[in-house]
Design an enzyme around this catalytic site. Structure first.
Site, PDB file in Angstrom:
ATOM      1  N   ASP A  39       0.816  -1.229   0.000  1.00  0.00           N
ATOM      2  CA  ASP A  39       0.000   0.000   0.000  1.00  0.00           C
ATOM      3  C   ASP A  39       0.844   1.271   0.000  1.00  0.00           C
ATOM      4  OD1 ASP A  39       1.062  -0.014   2.506  1.00  0.00           O
ATOM      5  OD2 ASP A  39      -0.842   0.047   3.586  1.00  0.00           O
ATOM      6  N   GLY A  40       2.167   1.124  -0.073  1.00  0.00           N
ATOM      7  CA  GLY A  40       3.028   2.309  -0.153  1.00  0.00           C
ATOM      8  C   GLY A  40       3.651   2.703   1.189  1.00  0.00           C
ATOM      9  N   HIS A 132      20.394  25.358   3.127  1.00  0.00           N
ATOM     10  CA  HIS A 132      19.935  26.464   2.285  1.00  0.00           C
ATOM     11  C   HIS A 132      20.003  27.790   3.059  1.00  0.00           C
ATOM     12  CE1 HIS A 132      17.971  28.584  -0.844  1.00  0.00           C
ATOM     13  NE2 HIS A 132      17.005  28.961  -0.035  1.00  0.00           N
ATOM     14  N   LYS A 194      18.158  38.675  -9.316  1.00  0.00           N
ATOM     15  CA  LYS A 194      17.221  37.707  -9.912  1.00  0.00           C
ATOM     16  C   LYS A 194      15.807  37.965  -9.410  1.00  0.00           C
ATOM     17  CE  LYS A 194      16.517  33.477  -7.926  1.00  0.00           C
ATOM     18  NZ  LYS A 194      16.877  32.152  -7.434  1.00  0.00           N
TER      19      LYS A 194
HETATM   20  C1  R5P Z   1      17.626  30.186  -4.116  1.00  0.00           C
HETATM   21  O1  R5P Z   1      17.372  30.774  -3.118  1.00  0.00           O
HETATM   22  C2  R5P Z   1      18.582  29.037  -4.157  1.00  0.00           C
HETATM   23  O2  R5P Z   1      19.857  29.371  -3.726  1.00  0.00           O
HETATM   24  C3  R5P Z   1      18.666  28.472  -5.541  1.00  0.00           C
HETATM   25  O3  R5P Z   1      19.142  29.489  -6.389  1.00  0.00           O
HETATM   26  C4  R5P Z   1      17.340  28.028  -6.054  1.00  0.00           C
HETATM   27  O4  R5P Z   1      16.649  27.321  -5.082  1.00  0.00           O
HETATM   28  C5  R5P Z   1      17.524  27.194  -7.278  1.00  0.00           C
HETATM   29  O5  R5P Z   1      16.278  26.884  -7.767  1.00  0.00           O
HETATM   30  P1  R5P Z   1      16.040  26.661  -9.306  1.00  0.00           P
HETATM   31  O6  R5P Z   1      17.125  25.761  -9.798  1.00  0.00           O
HETATM   32  O7  R5P Z   1      14.683  26.027  -9.360  1.00  0.00           O
HETATM   33  O8  R5P Z   1      16.058  28.008  -9.965  1.00  0.00           O
END
Ligand code: R5P
Length: 320
Positions: A39-40, A132, A194
């Protein structure tokens, strides 16, 4: 306090990396059955005694994220109930890390929930690489050893001896990381502004720094959909850059990431094995470096109550 023997257990996220760690430590991997019921639901059984021992569970919470996370939690639960002396979650890639704050109404802080789940399952300490957001360490009230892959990646680029190097951060969030590389490799620093349009779509609004005629190293903690870093690579080339090298610690590589990396004009894409990388068909472009020796070194230090930060003050000078 020194616990019993070191044991390394792994789920299905990255058994090859766990084996590399074991090779460096000179021990066999402790066998564990990690399977699925029809069932996973996930079923685990650690196949060797662990009582009193110092057990390290190597498991990235990479895609399939939820399966890998539950495997990790169930392995920890099994180890706790089997009276392991100490349980360390070695999570080379810590998933759910991008949701680390409540930035709008009615959303979870997923990274905090994952931290709570690990502690509730029975984890005594955590070893991880390039979180992160470094402040996720504070989501735990247990020791967290935060390792950096920069020494592994820098060694590779030092050998290439790239002239006229400019290290470029593909967004403001990776500027600190890029600055460390620029210092270590002896290059200049540029930063890309960005804008994220959608989860898988980004736009470069400007490059802060003159990349014309320079060889570029674009560095980020992770490549997920590949949008950020490949748009950055294309923008650098449009702005007159020469060769563009891409490097990232965590190769999440979901969606069209591989295709985007293949077509963005990069000379080389350097990744680590915190997440398994399929290089079939891209052998000449992708270059995968192992963090196995780094993890083994950290595990050995944790076990023998020796400093882990010393590992980085020696190798990581200039990272501030
Ligand atoms: C952003 O805050 C992270 O450092 C990465 O740049 C990001 O998560 C990369 O995501 P993607 O490859 O989807 O642009």
């Amino acid at each position: 306090m020194i616990y019993g023997n070191i044991q390394v257990v792994a789920g299905n996220a990255n058994p090859k990396l766990a084996d590399a760690v074991c090779r460096d430590l000179g021990i066999p991997r402790t066998p564990a059955k990690v399977e699925k019921f029809p069932d996973g639901e996930i079923d685990v059984r650690v196949e060797d005694h662990v009582r009193g021992n110092d057990v390290f569970v190597v498991q990235s919470t990479c895609p399939p994220v939820n399966d890998n996370l539950i495997e990790l939690l169930l392995l920890v639960d099994a180890l706790r109930r089997a009276s392991a002396g100490r349980i360390t979650a070695v999570v080379p890639y810590f998933g759910y890390a991008r949701k680390d704050r409540k930035d709008e109404g009615r959303v979870p802080i997923s990274a905090k929930l994952v931290a709570n789940l690990l502690v509730t399952a029975g984890v005594h300490r955590v070893v991880t690489i390039d979180l992160h957001a470094a402040q996720i360490q504070g989501f735990f009230d247990i020791p967290v050893d935060h390792l950096y892959s920069s020494q592994v990646i820098s060694e590779h680029f030092k050998k290439l001896q790239i002239p006229d190097l400019m290290v470029v951060a593909p967004d403001v969030g990776s500027a600190k990381m890029a600055r460390g590389y620029a210092k270590r490799l002896g290059g200049d620093l540029a930063i890309i502004n960005k804008r994220r349009i959608k989860a898988d779509q980004t736009e470069v609004t400007e490059i802060i720094g003159d990349v014309a005629g320079r060889n570029i190293l674009l560095i980020d903690d992770m490549i997920s959909t590949g949008g950020s870093i490949t748009e950055a690579a294309k923008a650098c080339r449009r702005a007159g850059a020469k060769d563009v090298y891409i490097a990232a610690t965590h190769a999440v590589l979901c969606g069209q990431a591989r295709e985007k990396l293949e077509s963005c004009g990069a000379k080389e894409v350097v990744l680590t094995d915190t997440i398994p990388v399929d290089t079939v068909g891209v052998e000449t472009l992708f270059h995968v470096l192992s963090v196995g020796p780094l993890l083994a070194d950290a595990i050995d230090r944790v076990h023998h109550e020796r400093s882990v930060s010393a590992l980085f003050s020696r190798r990581e000078e200039g990272m501030s």
